[in-house]
Structure formats: structure tokens, C-alpha cells
Design a protein around this motif. Sequence first.
Motif, PDB file in Angstrom:
ATOM      1  N   VAL A 153       0.841  -1.199   0.000  1.00  0.00           N
ATOM      2  CA  VAL A 153       0.000   0.000   0.000  1.00  0.00           C
ATOM      3  C   VAL A 153       0.876   1.250   0.000  1.00  0.00           C
ATOM      4  N   HIS A 154       1.893   1.265   0.847  1.00  0.00           N
ATOM      5  CA  HIS A 154       2.741   2.450   0.969  1.00  0.00           C
ATOM      6  C   HIS A 154       3.607   2.645  -0.275  1.00  0.00           C
ATOM      7  N   ARG A 155       4.018   1.534  -0.894  1.00  0.00           N
ATOM      8  CA  ARG A 155       4.754   1.671  -2.158  1.00  0.00           C
ATOM      9  C   ARG A 155       3.847   2.267  -3.228  1.00  0.00           C
ATOM     10  N   ALA A 156       2.601   1.805  -3.281  1.00  0.00           N
ATOM     11  CA  ALA A 156       1.659   2.345  -4.261  1.00  0.00           C
ATOM     12  C   ALA A 156       1.467   3.846  -4.070  1.00  0.00           C
ATOM     13  N   LEU A 157       1.393   4.292  -2.835  1.00  0.00           N
ATOM     14  CA  LEU A 157       1.249   5.727  -2.573  1.00  0.00           C
ATOM     15  C   LEU A 157       2.450   6.496  -3.107  1.00  0.00           C
ATOM     16  N   ASN A 158       3.649   5.940  -2.904  1.00  0.00           N
ATOM     17  CA  ASN A 158       4.841   6.614  -3.409  1.00  0.00           C
ATOM     18  C   ASN A 158       4.877   6.609  -4.934  1.00  0.00           C
ATOM     19  N   TYR A 159       4.408   5.524  -5.558  1.00  0.00           N
ATOM     20  CA  TYR A 159       4.285   5.536  -7.017  1.00  0.00           C
ATOM     21  C   TYR A 159       3.344   6.651  -7.462  1.00  0.00           C
ATOM     22  N   LEU A 160       2.247   6.810  -6.740  1.00  0.00           N
ATOM     23  CA  LEU A 160       1.302   7.869  -7.082  1.00  0.00           C
ATOM     24  C   LEU A 160       1.935   9.244  -6.901  1.00  0.00           C
ATOM     25  N   GLY A 161       2.777   9.373  -5.893  1.00  0.00           N
ATOM     26  CA  GLY A 161       3.493  10.631  -5.709  1.00  0.00           C
ATOM     27  C   GLY A 161       4.347  10.978  -6.911  1.00  0.00           C
ATOM     28  N   LYS A 162       4.853   9.953  -7.580  1.00  0.00           N
ATOM     29  CA  LYS A 162       5.662  10.145  -8.784  1.00  0.00           C
ATOM     30  C   LYS A 162       4.817  10.167 -10.056  1.00  0.00           C
ATOM     31  N   LYS A 163       3.504  10.081  -9.909  1.00  0.00           N
ATOM     32  CA  LYS A 163       2.562  10.052 -11.040  1.00  0.00           C
ATOM     33  C   LYS A 163       2.732   8.792 -11.891  1.00  0.00           C
ATOM     34  N   GLU A 164       3.213   7.730 -11.280  1.00  0.00           N
ATOM     35  CA  GLU A 164       3.356   6.448 -11.973  1.00  0.00           C
ATOM     36  C   GLU A 164       2.095   5.621 -11.700  1.00  0.00           C
ATOM     37  N   CYS A 165       1.032   6.031 -12.371  1.00  0.00           N
ATOM     38  CA  CYS A 165      -0.291   5.469 -12.112  1.00  0.00           C
ATOM     39  C   CYS A 165      -0.342   3.965 -12.396  1.00  0.00           C
ATOM     40  N   ASP A 166       0.316   3.525 -13.469  1.00  0.00           N
ATOM     41  CA  ASP A 166       0.268   2.111 -13.854  1.00  0.00           C
ATOM     42  C   ASP A 166       0.905   1.222 -12.792  1.00  0.00           C
ATOM     43  N   LYS A 167       2.022   1.662 -12.233  1.00  0.00           N
ATOM     44  CA  LYS A 167       2.686   0.869 -11.198  1.00  0.00           C
ATOM     45  C   LYS A 167       1.829   0.804  -9.932  1.00  0.00           C
ATOM     46  N   LYS A 190     -10.262   0.975  -1.566  1.00  0.00           N
ATOM     47  CA  LYS A 190     -11.056   2.134  -1.994  1.00  0.00           C
ATOM     48  C   LYS A 190     -10.189   3.384  -2.111  1.00  0.00           C
ATOM     49  N   ASP A 191      -9.343   3.601  -1.116  1.00  0.00           N
ATOM     50  CA  ASP A 191      -8.494   4.789  -1.127  1.00  0.00           C
ATOM     51  C   ASP A 191      -7.561   4.786  -2.333  1.00  0.00           C
ATOM     52  N   LEU A 192      -6.895   3.660  -2.577  1.00  0.00           N
ATOM     53  CA  LEU A 192      -5.987   3.589  -3.718  1.00  0.00           C
ATOM     54  C   LEU A 192      -6.744   3.686  -5.041  1.00  0.00           C
ATOM     55  N   THR A 193      -7.917   3.084  -5.106  1.00  0.00           N
ATOM     56  CA  THR A 193      -8.725   3.184  -6.329  1.00  0.00           C
ATOM     57  C   THR A 193      -9.037   4.638  -6.649  1.00  0.00           C
ATOM     58  N   ASP A 194      -9.454   5.397  -5.639  1.00  0.00           N
ATOM     59  CA  ASP A 194      -9.766   6.813  -5.837  1.00  0.00           C
ATOM     60  C   ASP A 194      -8.520   7.610  -6.229  1.00  0.00           C
ATOM     61  N   ARG A 195      -7.412   7.324  -5.562  1.00  0.00           N
ATOM     62  CA  ARG A 195      -6.170   8.056  -5.852  1.00  0.00           C
ATOM     63  C   ARG A 195      -5.673   7.744  -7.266  1.00  0.00           C
ATOM     64  N   ILE A 196      -5.774   6.478  -7.667  1.00  0.00           N
ATOM     65  CA  ILE A 196      -5.322   6.091  -9.010  1.00  0.00           C
ATOM     66  C   ILE A 196      -6.198   6.745 -10.069  1.00  0.00           C
ATOM     67  N   LYS A 197      -7.496   6.769  -9.845  1.00  0.00           N
ATOM     68  CA  LYS A 197      -8.411   7.436 -10.782  1.00  0.00           C
ATOM     69  C   LYS A 197      -8.023   8.897 -10.935  1.00  0.00           C
ATOM     70  N   ASN A 198      -7.741   9.555  -9.835  1.00  0.00           N
ATOM     71  CA  ASN A 198      -7.334  10.953  -9.877  1.00  0.00           C
ATOM     72  C   ASN A 198      -6.000  11.118 -10.591  1.00  0.00           C
ATOM     73  N   CYS A 199      -5.077  10.175 -10.355  1.00  0.00           N
ATOM     74  CA  CYS A 199      -3.772  10.198 -11.009  1.00  0.00           C
ATOM     75  C   CYS A 199      -3.927  10.105 -12.525  1.00  0.00           C
ATOM     76  N   VAL A 200      -4.746   9.170 -12.983  1.00  0.00           N
ATOM     77  CA  VAL A 200      -4.963   8.964 -14.424  1.00  0.00           C
ATOM     78  C   VAL A 200      -5.615  10.189 -15.050  1.00  0.00           C
ATOM     79  N   GLU A 201      -6.600  10.754 -14.364  1.00  0.00           N
ATOM     80  CA  GLU A 201      -7.326  11.909 -14.904  1.00  0.00           C
ATOM     81  C   GLU A 201      -6.447  13.134 -15.039  1.00  0.00           C
ATOM     82  N   HIS A 202      -5.400  13.239 -14.213  1.00  0.00           N
ATOM     83  CA  HIS A 202      -4.572  14.432 -14.225  1.00  0.00           C
ATOM     84  C   HIS A 202      -3.229  14.219 -14.918  1.00  0.00           C
ATOM     85  N   ASN A 203      -3.076  13.067 -15.555  1.00  0.00           N
ATOM     86  CA  ASN A 203      -1.842  12.805 -16.327  1.00  0.00           C
ATOM     87  C   ASN A 203      -2.096  12.966 -17.815  1.00  0.00           C
TER      88      ASN A 203
END
Length: 203
Positions: A153-167, A190-203
Motif C-alpha cells: 500500500v505504501h509503495r503504491a502511494l509513493n508511485y502515485l506521488g511520482k505520477k506512476e499510475c500504472d505501477k 477504496k483509497d488507492l482506487t480513488d487516488r489512481i483514478k485521480n492520477c490517471v485523470e490528471h496525467n
Amino acid sequence: MNKQLLLLLLISSLSSCIKEKNANFNNEQEKTLNGDFYENSEASHLNDKGIELCKNGNYKQSKEVFLKALELEPNNPTTLSNLGLNSYLDYDYENAIKYYQESYKISDSTFHIAAINLGLTYFYNEEFDKGIAITNYVIKNAKDNNFLSSAIVHRALNYLGKKECDKAQTDLNFIIYNFKEIENIEYHIKDLTDRIKNCVEHN
């Protein structure tokens, strides 16, 4: 006895010591785990007292108590990790990172609680590459599913910080497939799903 006050917090026990900024963050956490063994009973008592002070939001006082415990047992990774959490809750990320690093170093990189918390603190401190590196280490070396799920989970958050939505999505898929039985994992999903959706929409 639970000695370790974690970033992996039991929501009901620490809701009073999380500031508004951390209210949503606290919902990402769900577990308390046993801490390190204390050889000195007074150090153990001081650690417990520090935890109670932190629960009440008395971060300055709890830090002082944890430091007294550390004087009695300078190489106790639990006390160091609790100092890290106390610093994190007081928005002092630099000291949080310092204490977590020391906790992990002293334990010869076996105290995965500190590493998991360090990875998450790196995320909030926007040091995403470091967050990915430390969570990768935990994922490679830890066996317990509680540690593994939190590290991913925490690695996924850091990927999102880097805008690496796919990872991040790959990590989320792994969590869904492998960790459905972990307590409160639905929040993470749920939290990661929402964050990933936001990441994809803003990339």
C-alpha cells in the motif's frame, strides 16, 4: 503486551491523537503489533506512558518520556520507532525519518514496522524514490502478510506521488488478489482506487 505505537494504528485507540490533517490518513491504518522486548522495566513503563501521552495529543511531553526510556535502553528499536511516530504526528517529518532509520539500523533491518512507517513518512515528505526503495526492501524480506500488505500500500502511494499510475495500479491489483482477508483492507482498496483514478485523470 502491545508496546509498539505504530503508524499502523488501531483506529479506535488513537483517533484522539490524530490532527485533522491526519484524520483521513489514520483511516489507512488498522493494526497494532507487538513491540520489541524491554530488558529494563522502567524503560518499558516509560514507553507505555509515552504512548498514553501521545494518544492525548501531548506530543512534546510524550517525546520527553520516550527520550527518557531511550536513555535507559539506547538500542531499543521500539522506543526509537515510537519517537518516529510521535515526530510524524507532530508534523516533524525530518525527525520522524531520523528515528525510523535509527530503529531499522539498530535492528539490523529486521524491525519491519519502522521501515513500513518510514516508507509512508517519505510519501508525506515527498521523497517518493526513498519511499519506494524502503518498501521494496520490506516486500522482498518480510514474510508476514500484515507487513507485506502495508508495505505494498505504501509503495503504491509513493508511485502515485511520482505520477506512476500504472505501477500503483499493479500494486492495487496485487493487494486485491492476495490480501482480501487482511483486516480493513477494503479501506486501502477504496483509497488507492480513488487516488489512481485521480492520477490517471490528471496525467
